[in-house]
Design a protein around this motif. Sequence first.
Motif, PDB file in Angstrom:
ATOM      1  N   ILE A   1       0.876  -1.185   0.000  1.00 42.59           N
ATOM      2  CA  ILE A   1       0.000   0.000   0.000  1.00 42.59           C
ATOM      3  C   ILE A   1       0.903   1.222   0.000  1.00 42.59           C
ATOM      4  O   ILE A   1       1.790   1.349   0.851  1.00 42.59           O
ATOM      5  N   GLN A   2       0.681   2.100  -0.957  1.00 44.76           N
ATOM      6  CA  GLN A   2       1.464   3.330  -1.021  1.00 44.76           C
ATOM      7  C   GLN A   2       0.688   4.432  -0.317  1.00 44.76           C
ATOM      8  O   GLN A   2      -0.502   4.651  -0.613  1.00 44.76           O
ATOM      9  N   CYS A   3       1.328   5.092   0.611  1.00 45.24           N
ATOM     10  CA  CYS A   3       0.654   6.154   1.365  1.00 45.24           C
ATOM     11  C   CYS A   3       0.248   7.280   0.418  1.00 45.24           C
ATOM     12  O   CYS A   3       1.036   7.682  -0.447  1.00 45.24           O
ATOM     13  N   PRO A   4      -0.974   7.767   0.560  1.00 40.69           N
ATOM     14  CA  PRO A   4      -1.400   8.883  -0.301  1.00 40.69           C
ATOM     15  C   PRO A   4      -0.635  10.150   0.045  1.00 40.69           C
ATOM     16  O   PRO A   4      -0.094  10.283   1.153  1.00 40.69           O
ATOM     17  N   ALA A   5      -0.620  11.061  -0.902  1.00 43.28           N
ATOM     18  CA  ALA A   5       0.149  12.296  -0.703  1.00 43.28           C
ATOM     19  C   ALA A   5      -0.333  13.061   0.516  1.00 43.28           C
ATOM     20  O   ALA A   5       0.459  13.697   1.228  1.00 43.28           O
TER      21      ALA A   5
END
Lengths: 445, 452
Positions: free
Chosen positions: B305-309
């Motif tokens: 999971i890539q952290c949102p900006a």
Amino acid sequence: MNRNVVLGAFFASYACTLHASANPLDAFGLGSRAAGMGSAVAADTSGFDANYYNPAGLARARGLEISIGYFRASQYLKTNGHDNDVDPVKGLVGGLVAPGTLLGVPFAFGLAIHLPDDRISRVRALRQEVPRWEMYDNRNQRLFLAANLAVSPVKWLQLGGGFSFMSSTEGKLDIGGFLNIFRAEDSQLRHQVDADLTAVRYPQLGARVELSEAVALAVVYRGEFKLKLDLSAYLHGDISHLTTAIYALDTHSVNNFLPQQLVVAGSWKLSDDLHTNLDVTWVNWGAYVPPVASLNVGLDIPPPAGGWPNGITPPTAPAPAKIEALKMNDRVVPHVGVEWRALARPTWEGFARAGYEYAKSPIGAQTGVTNYIDRDRHSMSLGLGLRALAPIAELPGDVRLDAHAQLSELVTATTRKADPADLVGDFTAGGHIWNVGATLTVGFP
Amino acid sequence: MGPRSGHVRFVSVAFALTAALALATRIAAASPEDIFGYGGRSSAMGATGAAAGEGYETAYLNPALLSTMRARKLSLGLTGATFHLNAEGEGLPGRVSYGAAKGLVIGADLPIPFGGILKDRVGAGLAFYTPTDVVVRGRILYPETAQFPLLPDRAQSVAIRVGLGVDVGYGLRVGAGFAALAEIQGSAIVATDATGRVGTRVEDQLVATYAPTIGVAYDIPVRFPTKLRAGVTYRGTLDARFAVQIDATKLSTLNIPLLNISGLAQYDPAQLAFEVASIGDRITLAGGVTFKRWSKYPGLLEPTIQCPAENPDCAALLPPKIAYDDALAVHAGADWALPVSSSFTPHVRAGAMLEPNPLPSRIPTAQAYDPRTQGLADVKARYFNATRIALTWGAGLRFADPFPPLELDVYGQLHVLAPTSHESVDSSGAVTPLGKASGHVLAAGAVLGVRF
């Protein structure tokens, strides 16, 4: 709902996605000389394009040849008057022929490539109801890479063969951990992947017979291939400490199917400066496998002890979709071409070319739930060539520059649905494709 | 035009050719040749060849040497390697199972018959390696699975190399080429439509990656019984990623994140090889070093999971960050020609190489969700590797008229992994034993070439 809106919405979502592929050379040719002659060169080729049209032709080369070129086919395909934004097919073409003798027998090695600008290939599996230009999106944007050998055991006979290369995809995916359904980005998931690009090789074989100095015949076989996309995923974890979940997904599809083909061809030399060619290609479209994914899903999410929080409805396992058969028919595609050496000077020559091919659509009437759109195609092509003989001391052979332009007209016709309540409904489709390109060849003695 | 102006013109043409090829290509590479060397001759000579390479093999070893080719040749061969790798210690399996790597070698020597000042100065080479089963294998396993991430699966990758070499004159040769590989990009969307039906749209595409290979060779003008040649080769980074996005956000009202299923399927570090060779009529000796920039290796795994900006410090798990070390490999090899007659020359070859271990001895733990405690727990990243010491050997047969114009090269390699202990460092800095890596790798191959 207005069916045009439905159809438009389908195509809008379709256009937002990337488009996929199969054999661009069947539709647009390899190299400008052949493309300018309607791809009617199986009995009249000796350059890098022989790697596709007839590997036997490689044995006719008299010296090392290296070619590089580029083409772009802009596709203006419409349904109900709206352009469907079908991607252009564009990219480099190139290759080489390295002739020699082996045990006194003329022998040659050849290599050819078409490298699309954006990708090597793409596989896509859509729902079968989604309208798509089946022969022009998913089939034409892929790499072509072929290597061949050829011999000429006697002067009047050449034999050749080799392989083309592609790859399929197989993958297994496992995702596990903690799923936070209240703050998704705080989920603590991780994955492992075991994926292979597996090699796909399919053969091409060719023979050419010179009946006389003026007449040659050829026969070529191209093998079938299927690019598969097999993916399985296993998701397991804890859902916000409420319950656990297991989600297993297994999908299989065949995309980028290339049917086997048989070409019978002839070349007639009418004079020293003029010759004409005829190729007739049988294409085994009847074996076509539609690019629709079969999907198996297993889902196990026990309800939480206190029930689901308000507003949360867990997913349910879908029933397996029934894949409708796609009826396709074998086709015979004629190609004719003519080449005229219009100018012959001691140090250079000029050529004019023309060609025509007719490809009747192999796809049966789309009166049911599927929407594989295709239309009969008439292709007319023109080409020019310039050959400089030993232009400088460093190039003792020749340098050739060939260019082509091809217009394909897809005859507009209306598809009528059997079910008046069909979600997509009747539609009218047609359009045209402009294919232009140029190829530079350097030949050595 | 005088000889000097002709030579200046020629040098300009030569540099323009190689520079154009270098600029026309972008970046890439592949791995089996990084582990074993490439072709039947170099693989028998300790994977040397930056100065002593011959034929199509130099498309990988040093493309400048492609300019030494004088005859067209097509080569076809089979190679294979078996891995006997052990990871011993608490909770470890002992023998770590890996399948054999088998592949096909295809090579082409293509001297370009230019005339004028380019006569006998330009050559091109094609060097392919294709595993019999796969084009690229991408195995990105959970870190607690005992694995040797830098060895067996890196040997399961296609290699496509093309190069051009030019003899500039004054003993100087330059060359450039590229290697090509494929990486996967894709997406899978799972959604429920307005009618309640669940459907998927799966797409993946292969995208080419390229890496440059640039080489220089120089015949050292000193008085010596044999020709002395120095060679330098730069090979760019190879990285073939696997990147698929899974979007199930519209599957239900469950708030499911976008899943980033990504990792690095294949990686060769940027490397610079330097070699000196003594090239005699009968005996060729070569030795050199190759600097490999493993410190730039980003590791196999990427976050699921890539952290949102807007929430860059979200609680999503991050893979362990391992600081790999640069490595300096050493290669040495010899080729002894034993001419029986003008039409038959056997060769005997031997070599050795030392490939230092870029994996640090202390490896940080990874984190994973533990369903028993319903919280995060440290798990040991069971990555293993060791310094490899390889002995290589082989033979060659060269036939000429009246025999068929054939060349046969065979080789064998034994790589021994020096027993190496690894330790695990958890998030609190505590160090615990991880295990000991050892084992060996056997490789062999045969390549038949025909001049035509």
